[in-house]
Design an enzyme around this catalytic site. Structure first.
Site, PDB file in Angstrom:
ATOM      1  N   CYS A 138       0.871  -1.173   0.000  1.00 45.50           N
ATOM      2  CA  CYS A 138       0.000   0.000   0.000  1.00 45.50           C
ATOM      3  C   CYS A 138       0.906   1.222   0.000  1.00 45.50           C
ATOM      4  CB  CYS A 138      -0.949  -0.023   1.198  1.00 45.50           C
ATOM      5  SG  CYS A 138      -0.118  -0.111   2.795  1.00 45.50           S
ATOM      6  N   HIS A 158      39.224  -8.637  14.136  1.00 43.36           N
ATOM      7  CA  HIS A 158      40.579  -8.735  13.587  1.00 43.36           C
ATOM      8  C   HIS A 158      40.850  -7.489  12.754  1.00 43.36           C
ATOM      9  CE1 HIS A 158      44.082 -10.264  11.419  1.00 43.36           C
ATOM     10  NE2 HIS A 158      44.125 -11.289  12.275  1.00 43.36           N
TER      11      HIS A 158
END
Length: 618
Positions: free
Chosen positions: A26, A538
């Site tokens: 809609c 890391h």
């Protein structure tokens, strides 16, 4: 998050392509019909960047996107083999009759609302021209504009027949023929003449079905069952001729003698009931609906009220409380969002609040309601209060509407000329009070422009709850872990996750927990969260060879940390000058404990605290 990534994430989180029966949209929402609603991960859907909220309404899963809903919907359809057709409302489904009806109502009415609004706007323009004396009631222009503005309401059964046929999975053109039974000039002439009419000896009630809605919806529902039964028992070589003819004959009898009159009088009772509410409760009804409307929108229940309103408008020619309360409820969301714009010190939120405030001002409230007001809670409460105050004035002044011209500020064009000034005052009360109350109550927000230095400042992070998300520990651009230039990371040997190309040299705790590993080289950090996720951050590829050079740790192994605390800073530019790739993998190393770990944000820019990894428990 760009629309391709958002579409892919939504498909995954609603249970995959195979779990989707159909998809429509809609003004602001994706409306999914799912085969198994339990497979949808509503919690993670709500966390997606670009999703403003998720609502379970009836049998639909509604995902609130905002103004870009069409593009997202089309992208989902392009990525998956999903039907854009309406779900078959005749199929057996879970839930009681009321819940199923609530799910059907919006799918029937949503497609025809633009046509109704178009005629409403013409009706408003027509009234303005009359009021200003620019249009004479004797002119042909007057006559033409008059009937054009009534077209969608007079022929409402045709519009509903076409829409309902899609929902009930029956022939649309046969459905239009059924609507023609009710509105054919010969029958309307019989009704006007008032002489008794019978069909096969059965009395035919003389009812004017122009602008009616319940008779045709009931009729097309019945027709869909009749058509299925006939298709089942009539031989295939006779179906093309016999099924439509027999269906139309049966429907002629049913519509004129039974279904039509029952639906017509039922609709009149609904309209009379609404008028009684207005008569005996008056202003209180406007106040209650104005306050409750946002809550009804969340569940999709507002479509039931819309149906009742259209029935009242078509039967009586005016509306006394629904449109005024709806417009004020929407504008209250606009006012509250504008109050956030005035009060907030966060530049990004000010931008969001101002744009969504304007959108709500024009009648589309979900972006402001879900993206701003409900997020901070107090602005939402201010909006409810503002809507109630405006509704109180409008109810006392008995504001009337003659046409549906929208549910935002343009809706005022449909006001009865005698009520216009009072509706304008009610709008002013709503906008000002909701904004002022928001400003006075205030709200809790994160201010990225506080006086702390970048090295010491904490960042708001989502807590890593089981089955939820892990936040990004740094600012930068997310890339798939498979794109990392290191086979161990790319093949997810150590763990599953994503990688970030850092935008600066700060690393924050992605969740509350304990630092269980802080390498002497300071290039990698391991955290075990309070909920058991083992996270490895890391920094860079091959940076272990720097032996801690250019890294400045702020914590040590064994420290307890809270989400958002600064863990480490590093000199990004000098590391790059040394020839190292600064792409930084963020992994969940105990991946075997979870059903799935996936990147929520892909190939997009993230800030510290933005959702990065989604985790699904076994």
């Amino acid at each position: 998050m760009n629309k391709k990534d958002l579409a892919a994430s939504i498909i995954e989180m609603v249970g995959g392509e195979k779990n989707i029966s159909s998809l429509i949209h809609c003004a602001t929402r994706l409306r999914f019909q799912l085969k198994n609603s339990k497979k949808a991960n509503v919690k993670q859907l709500k966390e997606l960047e670009g999703v403003m909220g998720v609502v379970n309404a009836g049998e639909q899963l509604q995902i609130i996107i905002g103004n870009d809903v069409h593009n997202v919907c089309e992208e989902i359809k392009s990525q998956a083999n999903i039907s854009s057709e309406q779900p078959d409302a005749n199929e057996k489904s879970k839930g009681n009759i009321l819940a199923r009806a609530i799910g059907i109502i919006p799918t029937i009415f949503t497609p025809i609302l633009p046509a109704l609004t178009a005629c409403g706007m013409l009706k408003a323009a027509f009234l303005i021209l009359q009021m200003t004396g620019l249009l004479s009631p004797e002119s042909q222009t007057y006559i033409i504009l008059n009937y054009v503005s009534d077209i969608c309401f007079y022929f409402l059964p045709f519009l509903l027949a076409n829409s309902a046929a899609k929902v009930f999975k029956t022939n649309q053109y046969l459905a239009l023929a059924v609507a023609g039974i009710l509105l054919h000039p010969t029958f309307t002439g019989m009704v006007a003449a008032g002489d008794p009419v019978a069909l096969l000896g059965i009395p035919v009630p003389l009812v004017n079905y122009a602008s009616s809605l319940i008779p045709i919806i009931l009729g097309i529902w019945l027709m869909s069952h009749i058509e299925r039964i006939l298709n089942k028992y009539i031989p295939e070589f006779l179906r093309f001729i016999c099924v439509p003819a027999i269906t139309l004959l049966i429907m002629t009898i049913m519509m004129l003698c039974f279904i039509g009159p029952i639906g017509f009088y039922l609709g009149n009772y609904v309209a009379a009931g609404l008028m009684s509410i207005n008569k005996y409760f008056g202003w209180l009804a406007v106040v209650i609906i104005a306050i409750l409307k946002p809550l009804l929108v969340m569940t999709g229940m507002h479509y039931a009220l819309t149906t009742a309103f259209i029935q009242m408008l078509t039967v009586n020619g005016y509306d006394t409380f629904y449109l005024s309360s709806t417009i004020l409820a929407n504008l209250a969301q606009a006012g509250a969002a504008f109050g956030v714009f005035l009060k907030s010190k966060n530049k990004n939120m000010r931008t969001i609040a101002s744009s969504t405030s304007f959108t709500a001002f024009m009648g589309i409230t979900e972006p402001a309601m879900f993206g701003v007001n409900m997020k901070y809670k107090k602005p939402f409460i201010a909006a409810l209060i503002g809507a109630g105050l405006g509704g109180l004035y409008a109810g006392i002044m008995q504001v009337r509407f003659l046409a549906l011209t929208g549910v935002g500020i343009l809706g005022l064009l449909g006001t009865d000329p005698g009520s216009m000034i009072h509706m304008v005052i009610a709008v002013g009360i709503t906008l000002i009070s909701s904004a002022v109350i928001t400003f006075i109550l205030g709200f809790d927000e994160e201010n990225p422009e506080d006086s702390q230095t970048p090295e010491k400042k904490s960042v708001s992070m989502p807590l890593a709850e089981p089955g939820s998300v892990i936040g990004s520990p740094m600012n930068g651009v997310v890339i798939p872990i498979t794109d990392v230039n290191d086979q161990v990371f790319a093949e997810e040997i150590i763990g599953k996750g994503a990688a970030i190309i850092p935008a600066d040299g700060n690393v924050y705790a992605p969740a509350s927990g304990v630092i269980t590993a802080f390498f002497d080289t300071h290039h990698a950090i391991g955290i075990t969260t309070d909920n058991g996720e083992e996270i490895l951050i890391h920094i860079g590829i091959g940076t272990v060879q720097l032996n801690g050079k250019y890294f400045n740790p702020q914590k040590k192994q064994g420290d307890k940390v809270k989400a958002g605390e600064l863990l480490l800073s590093f000199d990004m530019d000098k590391i790059k000058l040394e020839g190292y790739d600064i792409t930084s993998p963020i992994l969940i190393t105990n991946k075997e404990n979870y059903m799935d770990i996936f990147a929520v944000n892909k190939t997009t820019t993230v800030k510290c605290g933005d959702a990065l990894l989604g985790i699904i428990d076994k």
